[in-house]
Each structure stands twice: as structure tokens, then as C-alpha cells.
Design a protein around this motif. Structure first.
Motif, PDB file in Angstrom:
ATOM      1  N   ALA A 131      -0.715   3.654  -2.815  1.00 27.29           N
ATOM      2  CA  ALA A 131      -1.555   4.722  -2.241  1.00 27.29           C
ATOM      3  C   ALA A 131      -1.847   5.840  -3.241  1.00 27.29           C
ATOM      4  N   THR A 156      -7.874   4.743   1.895  1.00 26.36           N
ATOM      5  CA  THR A 156      -7.860   6.189   1.642  1.00 26.36           C
ATOM      6  C   THR A 156      -9.191   6.836   1.999  1.00 26.36           C
ATOM      7  N   TYR A 211      -4.371   4.604  -5.780  1.00 28.52           N
ATOM      8  CA  TYR A 211      -5.338   3.623  -5.282  1.00 28.52           C
ATOM      9  C   TYR A 211      -6.785   3.939  -5.679  1.00 28.52           C
ATOM     10  N   TYR A 233       0.815  -1.219   0.000  1.00 32.07           N
ATOM     11  CA  TYR A 233       0.000   0.000   0.000  1.00 32.07           C
ATOM     12  C   TYR A 233       0.849   1.270   0.000  1.00 32.07           C
ATOM     13  N   MET A 270      -1.833   5.129   3.148  1.00 28.92           N
ATOM     14  CA  MET A 270      -3.275   5.128   2.861  1.00 28.92           C
ATOM     15  C   MET A 270      -3.999   6.061   3.836  1.00 28.92           C
TER      16      MET A 270
END
Ligand SMILES: C[S@@+](CC[C@H](N)C(=O)[O-])C[C@H]1O[C@@H](n2cnc3c(N)ncnc32)[C@H](O)[C@@H]1O
Length: 214
Positions: free
Chosen positions: A24, A60, A27, A20, A86
Motif C-alpha cells: 500500500a 488507493t 503502490y 496489499y 489500500m
């Protein structure tokens, strides 16, 4: 990527954090094809004005707007995620929308110091959490009896659905720490719920599961 290795294995957080950290930035765009499942999952939570909801592995914060619409300013969202990359984006989203009722907890679901008894919990594309008994115990321990719980995410389609499974494999390789449990990702959660139901989407490559805390 670890191979399947028994029922009590814990997800490898270092794999997830690295995945991640890389993902990120892009995403939200990557998740676009799955947004109809998010809408369906949030609808199934049966939220009401003033409810408290746990967004487990909130990433997120892509679910926050739809959750806010249902719970209103008197409600409360607790977003839990161990990824600083995130969660920073989730924090920016909260600031941008002036949501005063969102609490972000940077922690694994297993260790998160939750201070609530929530009305609902959402597990949206959180395979690693669904495979972790300790995480499920912690989350379910902070839900009211009868709380609505909804999970959705990737799963293996029947073996003859080769293109679907190729897609699932490609997506899973960079979003989960182990492929273990993709045949039945909701199984551990289902043992904790009553009225459990699950159905498939995306040619069998996605599941949507729901139930209430027993
Ligand atoms: C595919 S993303 C889903 C994010 C969000 N739920 C969504 O639907 O957009 C998976 C998220 O789970 C988080 N995650 C991974 N392991 C976790 C754990 N043990 N506890 C809580 N969250 C975890 C990751 O950091 C990542 O943000």
C-alpha cells in the motif's frame, strides 16, 4: 501462491490482504508504468455527467480523479476493496480532494452490499475479482442493462515472448493470489457481456477488454 485448481476456485483473500498490506505505501509509484492503460480503460467506460460507476478493487483510488472528471459532482463513484491498507489511502485521497460523491465499501466484490444500479464498472488490475464468478455476479447484478464494463490487467503473452512473460510473472507473484486464469483473464467476464472486445498492450503482457452488460 496457490496453483491453478479448477474452474470454481475462489481467490484466497488472506493472500491478497497480505500482499496489499505490504504494497500500500508504495503502490501508487509502482503503478506508474501502467497509467496509460488506466487512462485508456476509463476513456472506454463512455461516462457522462451524472453517471454512477463501480470501481471494483479500487485500491488507493488512483482512478478516482479521471472518473470524477467525467461524471462531475452530480455523478457517483462506488469504490469497493477489501484491503484496509489500500482503502485508507483511497479515503485520504477523497478527503484531500473534497469529493463528496465517492462511497468506499470495504468488502470483497463478492460480498459488497452495493446499493446502486450503476452505469459502468471498472476492473483495473483486479485479476482475483475477474476469476471469481460470485464477485462477477454481484457486480453485474448492480449494473443497469447496457452498462459499460471495462477490465484491464496482466496476462500471459504468447509463450515465445519470454521477457514479457518473465515480467508478467514477477508482477503477478506479488499482486494476485493465484496464477490461474492469466492465459485468458477476461474469459468469465466476457460471458456476461455483449459487444465484447479485447486487445493487447505492453508486448502482449497487458489486456484491455470492454463490453456492455447483456
Ligand atoms: C493491483 S490492485 C488494483 C487497484 C486499483 N484498481 C488500481 O488500478 O490502482 C488490486 C486491488 O484489488 C483488491 N482486491 C483483491 N481481491 C479483491 C476482491 N475479492 N474484491 C475486491 N477487490 C479485491 C486488492 O485489495 C487491491 O487493492
Amino acid at each position: 501462491m496457490a496453483l491453478p485448481s479448477g474452474p470454481r476456485r475462489r481467490p484466497d483473500l488472506s493472500v491478497s490482504l497480505a500482499q496489499y498490506r505490504r504494497r500500500a505505501e508504495h503502490y501508487d509509484l509502482e503503478l506508474l508504468p501502467f497509467e496509460p492503460f488506466r487512462a485508456e480503460a476509463i476513456g472506454l467506460l463512455d461516462l457522462h455527467d451524472g453517471d454512477t460507476v463501480l470501481d471494483v478493487g479500487c485500491g488507493t483510488g488512483l482512478s478516482f480523479a479521471a472518473l470524477e472528471q467525467r461524471i462531475g459532482p452530480r455523478g457517483h463513484i462506488v469504490g469497493v476493496d477489501p484491503s484496509p491498507d489500500m482503502l485508507a489511502r483511497a479515503g485520504s485521497r477523497v478527503t484531500q480532494h473534497h469529493w463528496a460523491n465517492v462511497e468506499l465499501v470495504r468488502a470483497c466484490a463478492a460480498d459488497a452490499p452495493l446499493q446502486v444500479a450503476a452505469d459502468a464498472a471498472l476492473f483495473h488490475f483486479t485479476h482475483d475479482v475477474l476469476q471469481d464468478e460470485v464477485a462477477l455476479d454481484n457486480v453485474c447484478g448492480h449494473l443497469k442493462p447496457g452498462a459499460h464494463v471495462v477490465a484491464c490487467g496482466l496476462q500471459w503473452a504468447p509463450f515465445w515472448m519470454v521477457p514479457t512473460n518473465a515480467f508478467v510473472l514477477g508482477a503477478a507473484l506479488y499482486s494476485v493470489s493465484s496464477l490461474a486464469g492469466l492465459d485468458c483473464p477476461w474469459e468469465r467476464l466476457s460471458r456476461r457481456l455483449t459487444g465484447f472486445q479485447v486487445h493487447d498492450g505492453m508486448l502482449g503482457g497487458v489486456f484491455v477488454a470492454q463490453g456492455r452488460l447483456a
